[in-house]
Design an enzyme around this catalytic site. Sequence first.
Site, short mmCIF file in Angstrom:
data_model
loop_
_atom_site.label_atom_id
_atom_site.label_comp_id
_atom_site.label_asym_id
_atom_site.label_seq_id
_atom_site.Cartn_x
_atom_site.Cartn_y
_atom_site.Cartn_z
N GLU A 262 0.88 -1.17 0.00
CA GLU A 262 0.00 0.00 0.00
C GLU A 262 0.91 1.21 0.00
O GLU A 262 1.73 1.37 0.91
CB GLU A 262 -0.89 -0.04 1.25
CG GLU A 262 -2.07 0.87 1.11
CD GLU A 262 -2.20 1.77 2.29
OE1 GLU A 262 -1.75 2.93 2.17
OE2 GLU A 262 -2.74 1.33 3.31
N CYS A 298 -2.82 7.63 4.92
CA CYS A 298 -2.78 7.29 3.49
C CYS A 298 -4.04 7.78 2.79
O CYS A 298 -4.07 7.87 1.56
CB CYS A 298 -2.59 5.80 3.30
SG CYS A 298 -3.57 4.82 4.40
P1 NAP Z 1 9.25 3.68 3.86
O1 NAP Z 1 10.49 4.47 3.67
O2 NAP Z 1 8.58 3.22 2.64
O3 NAP Z 1 9.63 2.44 4.79
C1 NAP Z 1 8.67 1.52 5.28
C2 NAP Z 1 9.39 0.26 5.76
O4 NAP Z 1 9.95 -0.43 4.64
C3 NAP Z 1 10.55 0.53 6.69
O5 NAP Z 1 10.64 -0.53 7.60
C4 NAP Z 1 11.74 0.53 5.76
O6 NAP Z 1 12.94 0.21 6.40
C5 NAP Z 1 11.35 -0.54 4.76
N1 NAP Z 1 11.94 -0.32 3.46
C6 NAP Z 1 11.79 0.77 2.66
N2 NAP Z 1 12.46 0.61 1.51
C7 NAP Z 1 13.06 -0.60 1.57
C8 NAP Z 1 13.92 -1.32 0.71
N3 NAP Z 1 14.28 -0.83 -0.48
N4 NAP Z 1 14.36 -2.52 1.12
C9 NAP Z 1 14.00 -3.03 2.31
N5 NAP Z 1 13.21 -2.39 3.18
C10 NAP Z 1 12.73 -1.19 2.82
O7 NAP Z 1 8.17 4.48 4.67
P2 NAP Z 1 8.25 5.35 6.01
O8 NAP Z 1 9.57 5.20 6.67
O9 NAP Z 1 7.07 4.97 6.77
O10 NAP Z 1 8.04 6.85 5.54
C11 NAP Z 1 8.66 7.43 4.43
C12 NAP Z 1 7.62 7.95 3.46
O11 NAP Z 1 6.69 6.92 3.13
C13 NAP Z 1 6.72 9.07 3.96
O12 NAP Z 1 7.31 10.33 3.88
C14 NAP Z 1 5.52 8.94 3.05
O13 NAP Z 1 5.73 9.59 1.84
C15 NAP Z 1 5.41 7.46 2.81
N6 NAP Z 1 4.35 6.80 3.61
C16 NAP Z 1 3.17 6.57 3.01
C17 NAP Z 1 2.17 5.94 3.71
C18 NAP Z 1 0.86 5.63 3.06
O14 NAP Z 1 -0.01 5.14 3.73
N7 NAP Z 1 0.71 5.85 1.78
C19 NAP Z 1 2.34 5.55 5.03
C20 NAP Z 1 3.57 5.81 5.63
C21 NAP Z 1 4.57 6.42 4.90
P3 NAP Z 1 13.82 1.38 7.09
O15 NAP Z 1 12.90 2.30 7.78
O16 NAP Z 1 14.75 0.62 7.98
O17 NAP Z 1 14.52 2.13 6.04
#
Ligand code: NAP
Length: 523
Positions: A262, A298
Amino acid sequence: METQNLIGYQYIQSGKAFRAVNPATGSELDAEFNAASLQDADKAMQLAAQAFETYSLTGGKGKAAFLRSIAEEINAIGDTLIHQAMAESGLPEARLQGERGRTTGQLNMYANLLEEGSWVDAVIDTAIPDRTPLPRADIRKMMVPIGPAVVFGASNFPMAFSVAGGDTCSALASGCPVVVKAHPAHPGTGALVGEAIKKAAQKHGMPEGVFSLLYDDGYTIGEALVKHPKTKIVTFTGSLKGGMALVKMAQDRDEPIPVFAEMGSINPVILLPKALEKRAEELAKLSAAITTNAGQFCTQPGLLLAVRSVALGKFKTALAAAIADVNSATMLTPGICANFNKLSGDMLADSNVEVIAKSDKLNTDYINQGIAVVTQISASAFLADEKYKEEIFGPYTMLVVADDKAQLEQVVDSLHGQLTASIMAEKEELPQYKSITDKLAKLAGRVILNGPPTGVEVGNAIQHGGPYPSTSDSRFTSVGTGAIKRFVRPVCWQNWEQDMLPEELKDGNPLGIWRLVNGEMSK
Ligand code: NAP
């Protein structure tokens, strides 16, 4: 609090240490966690695969008792859980209490589903031995669990989309063991909930490995889990970049597996002219959906669409007043706040973009504050550049002003897949806009009339998932009882002895579930 990696029923201390950060103060929290090692990831997956052999055959009542017990254990943690989540996420107490209720509510909802039992979609076509030219065999089909699931905890729901959140809960309900990769922003909240799941699993004699919880403050363990040969399914909530990285990883495996990710959604809200004329001020209450919990949902409405009019002017004035009054709020992580400031700052500096409102109520007692911003852009400028369609996660919304209905329709046509699409309208003007309303179900998974997109109901009819890029597979939902369908596949038994069939498919319907028998639903 147990801060080590939980592998089956054992706590194991491994790799590099890290601490969570309180986003409101920037200070590190006391508890020290250790990133799991690659050996830990392998052990957790091997145990999950072993547990699958018996857990997948556990009856609905047994799994229901396990899920109810997790909910009880979570409640038994009491305020410690709420305080831990507050310190790690910056979210307010009332919101986290509500989220705990949602988390335990989901567990009990799945327990009810399992006790009732019809979710397996049993279909029976009995044999017709004398059919000509060929006899028909006895054929019986139902859903069975796929195998060990890897669940990535989300940053924005430390409970309801994390360690015992909707993904874990629907996977366990289906009969799939779960290995959670905790979100590094709230490891302590995860540890408390993980211990609750462990206690419930042991109390109900669940096989060791039905649940494991691993930490990492980088990508190594997440990648290892997705690539592990015993992993059969992955769920994720977060960024488009992160979600698609996991999808690609899963597709590149020798055995490709599904990733239910998602990702981003800007959740357009269309404001029709008569609705604006009649209730501009009431519609401006959308400010709450835009800014609550710093807009970190989201389903936050990140895009408003309307045709230029005098009434739109009134709406903008009312919205500007409401936004100006919103206090800044602590964002979930320093990274999320920096990302929000960068992306919203880029918009404020963009010559095509006008500011409608920016709150000046900055809370200087805390850091990582998200400040509400609403901007405006002409439909022609919006249509000319894809960058305006990207999600800005936080309290930011852009109003797109069209010259006429045809241009409004062009904007709707240009949008990418969404979790939700809403329309604010008076009943009498809807038929005139049918060409637009008909497009909404193609655009989004949930289409809303006269309501904000936030506040996702957890139930049977809810759909939380839409066309790409909002999710990686629009056929499924990650909220509500339908979420269990991500973890199962159909199997049909042809020509089997009665006593060898699953209970759900036996003659006489011993479980008393709804089944489609020779084309008719019955119990
Ligand atoms: P994220 O960067 O996508 O990370 C979510 C989880 O996935 C974390 O545990 C992260 O690990 C892991 N992950 C991310 N990329 C990966 C990869 N290439 N390989 C392995 N694991 C990976 O999301 P976030 O930290 O929650 O927030 C960052 C951004 O995500 C926000 O600014 C927002 O734009 C978006 N977000 C969207 C929603 C939605 O519902 N649409 C919800 C939350 C966040 P690490 O943290 O250890 O890097």
